[in-house]
Design an enzyme around this catalytic site. Structure first.
Site: not given
Ligand code: NAD
Length: 491
Positions: A232, A249, A283
């Site tokens: 990310g 995310e 997650c």
């Protein structure tokens, strides 16, 4: 053996290199399909197709008609849910008991955002400029790259694709190299729904080879990403070079906090659900269990009692509670963290090793693992394991629970177990996380925003607001009469 090509402009297209890689069934430990290995040339082809669709039929379609096609897609998803669920299980090893329901539930994202498509309204603004009319329009961004992780491919895709299409964008999807099959097969459903060719394309391959090429492509207007914080961050840095918006995310290390006044048995089940459901590969895993000291020993005893009875084995059996770890690297990573925890002095009260019992077949299983004696500064408490490994941390007061809960680089979710409504409200205000559950865990909905504080991400998915992540606002000024006022002065 099945072979999957890229899906570009409504057709199955062979990879530019002609190369394929294997995808495995993590339960059987066997290769079951070959997946096209994409590169920058494939990414370019897919983006060109999405760009042409954006500038063509899709771009000029009314929002109402876009929405109708999405609602049609929702019906097709419901019809195909069982097959899609089995496909997910074959490729990622999650339980059919969960994936079957999840694939059916996907339809709600397409229905909800399909309904929202023609309810995006601009406004007529009051003007302080006499004779000038000012209004806003919300416009799509263009081609959106959607890059997803391996744990829930179709769900993570729905969170991106449904609002993006409703907003009028087109898409290039790049699923995880470990679980590409379901997203590729999903393209057939999109075609059947009558969504024009090129609106949604799907290319497969590795992050460094095709994912990065997508992110860097000059015609990609946004990246919607789910995955690790490391990838990310790289994508965020690449996006910065293009001044391109992103939604990210990312990972988590969520505190699941149990107070002495909680419903004891419900909290035990909530703790189990938080870490052992989906084999901890979520997650939002409640991987740090904070238990008030007064009930700590009794709570751990009951936790172990329940967790050791969990049935490990075939994810296709509805009797199974804990399935395999999806990928070999992940299996090694989880075992590595178990060793780190032991070396750092945490006490392993359950599991702590691979499961090789009767249910294991050829799969990579890890026993549900519980560590006590964990302090929040240990690596096992600070780093995302993404597996069935729980760290139990005692606390004394509400303030201490908040302090430990927030003492982490992540901020995706948190759980609170209490029967005191005042405490529930105080905790939900003080915990620095994008989602706080009280007396429940792992609830998500198409109607409710989801996303991370801190290093867990950027932007929100789901809920009405999330459509704005795929829109940009234009302010339009129209003079009602022409003027020859001083052109060197701002009006
Ligand atoms: P990952 O970051 O390794 O890969 C995710 C995706 O990114 C894959 O498709 C991969 O090919 C691609 N990718 C990797 N490097 C890239 C690059 N430089 N450019 C473009 N694409 C690139 O993550 P993973 O192992 O697949 O998934 C596990 C992670 O995902 C965990 O950290 C987990 O917490 C996170 N996750 C977050 C959420 C959420 O909603 N917050 C949901 C599920 C998983």
């Amino acid at each position: 053996m099945k072979t999957y090509d890229h899906f570009i402009d409504g057709n199955w297209v062979k990879p530019a290199t002609g190369e394929y890689f294997n995808t495995e069934n993590p339960y059987l430990g066997k290769v079951w399909a070959k997946i096209a290995r994409g590169n920058a040339e494939d990414a370019d082809k897919a983006v060109k197709s999405a760009k042409a669709a954006f500038e063509g039929e899709w771009g000029s379609m009314t929002a109402t008609n876009r929405g109708k096609l999405m609602v049609r897609l929702a019906g097709i998803i419901e019809r195909e849910a069982a097959r899609l669920g089995e496909l997910e299980v074959r490729d990622n090893g999650k339980l059919i008991a969960e994936m079957g329901a999840q694939t059916k539930y996907l339809a709600e994202w397409y229905r909800y955002f399909g309904g929202l498509a023609d309810k995006v309204e601009g406004s007529v603004l009051p003007s302080d400029k006499p004779g000038i009319f000012n209004f806003t329009r919300h416009e799509p961004l263009g081609v959106v790259a959607m890059i997803t992780a391996w744990n829930s491919p179709l769900l993570l895709l729905a969170w991106k694709l449904a609002p993006a299409l409703a907003a009028g964008n087109t898409a290039v999807v790049k699923p995880s190299e470990f679980t590409s099959a379901s997203s590729l097969e999903f393209m057939e459903l999109i075609k059947e729904a009558g969504i024009p060719d090129g609106v949604v394309n799907c290319i497969s391959g590795f992050g460094a080879e095709v994912g990065q090429a997508l992110v860097d492509h000059p015609d990609v207007a946004k990246v919607a990403f789910t995955g690790s914080d490391v990838a990310g961050q790289r994508i965020y840095e690449s996006a910065a070079k293009k001044i391109m918006p992103v939604t990210l995310e990312l990972g988590g290390k969520s505190p699941n906090i149990v107070f002495e006044d909680a419903n004891f048995e419900a909290a035990v089940m909530g703790a189990i659900s938080g870490i052992f459901a989906a084999t901890g590969q979520t997650c939002i895993a409640g991987s740090r269990l904070l238990v008030q000291r007064s009930i700590h020993d009794k709570f751990v005893k009951r936790l172990v009692e329940v967790a050791e009875k969990a049935k490990i084995g075939d994810p296709m059996s509805t009797e199974t509670h804990v399935g395999p770890v999806t990928t070999r690297p992940q299996f090694e990573k989880v075992l590595g963290y178990i060793n780190v925890a032991k070396e750092d002095g945490a006490i392993c009260v359950l599991g702590g090793k691979p499961y090789t019992g009767e249910g294991a077949k050829g799969g990579q299983f890890i026993e549900p693992t519980i560590f006590t004696g964990v302090s929040n500064d240990m690596r096992i408490a600070q780093e995302e394991v993404f597996g069935p490994v729980l760290s139990v941390i005692p606390f004394d007061t509400e303030e201490e629970a908040i302090s430990i809960g927030n003492d982490i680089i992540y901020g995706l979710a948190a759980g609170v177990w209490t029967s005191d409504i005042g405490r529930a409200l105080r905790m939900s205000e003080k915990l620095r996380a994008g989602t706080v559950w009280v007396n429940t865990y792992r609830a998500v909905s198409f109607m409710s925003p989801f996303g991370g504080y801190k290093r867990s991400g950027q932007g929100r998915e789901s809920g009405q607001e999330s459509i704005k992540e795929f829109l940009q606002t234009k302010s339009v000024w129209i003079a009602q009469e022409t003027t020859t006022a001083n052109p060197f002065i701002m009006r």
